[in-house]
Design a protein around this motif. Structure first.
Motif, short mmCIF file in Angstrom:
data_model
loop_
_atom_site.label_atom_id
_atom_site.label_comp_id
_atom_site.label_asym_id
_atom_site.label_seq_id
_atom_site.Cartn_x
_atom_site.Cartn_y
_atom_site.Cartn_z
N LEU A 110 36.47 50.39 32.66
CA LEU A 110 37.53 51.11 33.35
C LEU A 110 38.45 50.09 34.00
CD1 LEU A 110 34.77 52.96 33.66
CD2 LEU A 110 36.32 54.37 34.96
N CYS A 111 39.73 50.15 33.69
CA CYS A 111 40.72 49.26 34.28
C CYS A 111 41.77 50.13 34.97
CB CYS A 111 41.39 48.40 33.21
SG CYS A 111 40.27 47.34 32.30
N ALA A 112 41.78 50.12 36.29
CA ALA A 112 42.67 50.98 37.06
C ALA A 112 43.81 50.16 37.65
CB ALA A 112 41.89 51.67 38.17
N SER A 113 45.04 50.60 37.40
CA SER A 113 46.20 49.98 38.02
C SER A 113 47.37 50.96 37.95
CB SER A 113 46.57 48.65 37.35
OG SER A 113 47.04 48.86 36.04
N GLY A 114 48.24 50.84 38.91
CA GLY A 114 49.39 51.74 38.97
C GLY A 114 48.92 53.17 39.17
N GLU A 115 49.34 54.05 38.28
CA GLU A 115 48.93 55.45 38.33
C GLU A 115 48.12 55.83 37.11
OE1 GLU A 115 52.46 57.76 38.87
OE2 GLU A 115 52.87 56.89 40.84
N ARG A 116 47.49 54.83 36.46
CA ARG A 116 46.76 55.06 35.23
C ARG A 116 45.43 54.31 35.25
NH1 ARG A 116 49.42 58.77 32.62
NH2 ARG A 116 48.70 58.24 30.58
N CYS A 117 44.53 54.76 34.40
CA CYS A 117 43.27 54.06 34.19
C CYS A 117 43.03 53.99 32.69
CB CYS A 117 42.12 54.79 34.88
SG CYS A 117 40.55 53.88 34.79
N THR A 118 42.71 52.81 32.21
CA THR A 118 42.42 52.62 30.80
C THR A 118 40.92 52.56 30.62
OG1 THR A 118 44.47 51.36 30.52
CG2 THR A 118 42.82 51.12 28.80
N LEU A 119 40.39 53.33 29.68
CA LEU A 119 38.98 53.32 29.34
C LEU A 119 38.84 52.65 27.99
CD1 LEU A 119 39.38 55.82 31.32
CD2 LEU A 119 37.27 56.65 30.36
N ASN A 120 37.96 51.65 27.91
CA ASN A 120 37.72 50.92 26.67
C ASN A 120 36.24 51.00 26.31
OD1 ASN A 120 40.32 49.62 26.24
ND2 ASN A 120 39.84 48.43 28.06
N SER A 121 35.99 51.24 25.03
CA SER A 121 34.62 51.12 24.51
C SER A 121 34.72 50.37 23.19
CB SER A 121 33.96 52.49 24.34
OG SER A 121 34.70 53.32 23.47
N PHE A 122 33.71 49.55 22.90
CA PHE A 122 33.75 48.69 21.72
C PHE A 122 32.33 48.30 21.36
CE2 PHE A 122 34.72 44.22 20.09
CZ PHE A 122 35.07 44.65 18.83
N ASP A 123 31.88 48.70 20.17
CA ASP A 123 30.50 48.38 19.76
C ASP A 123 30.44 47.18 18.82
OD1 ASP A 123 31.40 49.34 17.32
OD2 ASP A 123 30.06 51.05 17.25
N LEU A 124 31.46 46.35 18.83
CA LEU A 124 31.62 45.15 18.01
C LEU A 124 32.02 45.48 16.57
CD1 LEU A 124 28.72 42.86 19.32
CD2 LEU A 124 31.09 43.01 20.12
N GLU A 125 32.11 46.75 16.23
CA GLU A 125 32.61 47.17 14.92
C GLU A 125 33.84 48.06 15.05
OE1 GLU A 125 29.55 48.92 12.54
OE2 GLU A 125 28.25 47.16 12.71
N LYS A 126 33.79 48.98 15.99
CA LYS A 126 34.93 49.86 16.22
C LYS A 126 35.17 49.96 17.73
CE LYS A 126 32.11 54.04 16.02
NZ LYS A 126 30.85 53.35 15.88
N GLY A 127 36.39 50.26 18.09
CA GLY A 127 36.72 50.36 19.50
C GLY A 127 37.65 51.53 19.76
#
Length: 142
Positions: A45-62
């Motif tokens: 979870l990367c929160a900044s401004g008025e948004r939060c980005t969620l990232n997931s990555f299993d080393l094959e797909k993200g």
């Protein structure tokens, strides 16, 4: 107390429960469940401004998705995806996630509160950005 780790700090962000639940549900399809690397068993979870980005990555797909949020303190962390998914499903209303310098994430909604361990957001592996015919983005209606 020692010097703060690079990239680590406090974070406090509030989400609409349904929006967060949808984003985490989608992100779970790229969370690894069979790996010894703790960071890829989680969602960044990367929160900044008025948004939060969620990232997931299993080393094959993200999967990366950006959702609106009320960010009180900007920051980045990794929370175990399966635990986060299970916790937010049981919560009644808006959800606040706060993370302190001691790597503890508190997830609150109404009278419910859960405390789980978080990792430094900088420990998350870099998701390759594909260009050309290999990658695509899909916009979601709001």
């Amino acid at each position: 107390m020692g010097e703060r780790q690079k990239g680590w700090g406090k974070m406090k962000v509030t989400f609409d429960r349904d929006i967060l639940n949808d984003a985490v549900t989608h992100a779970m399809s790229a969370v690894s469940s069979k790996n010894t690397i703790a960071a890829i068993e989680g969602i960044q979870l990367c929160a900044s401004g008025e948004r939060c980005t969620l990232n997931s990555f299993d080393l094959e797909k993200g999967i990366r998705c950006e959702i609106p949020a009320q960010v009180e303190e900007e920051g980045s962390c990794i929370i175990n995806g399966a635990k986060l998914n299970q916790i937010i499903r049981s919560m009644p209303g808006s959800i606040t996630i706060s993370v302190g310098e001691n790597n503890v994430a508190k997830i609150r909604s109404g009278r419910s509160e859960f405390t789980i361990h978080a990792l430094d957001g900088e420990e998350f592996p870099t998701t390759p950005m594909l260009e050309g015919d290999w990658g695509f983005s899909i916009a979601q209606c709001e």
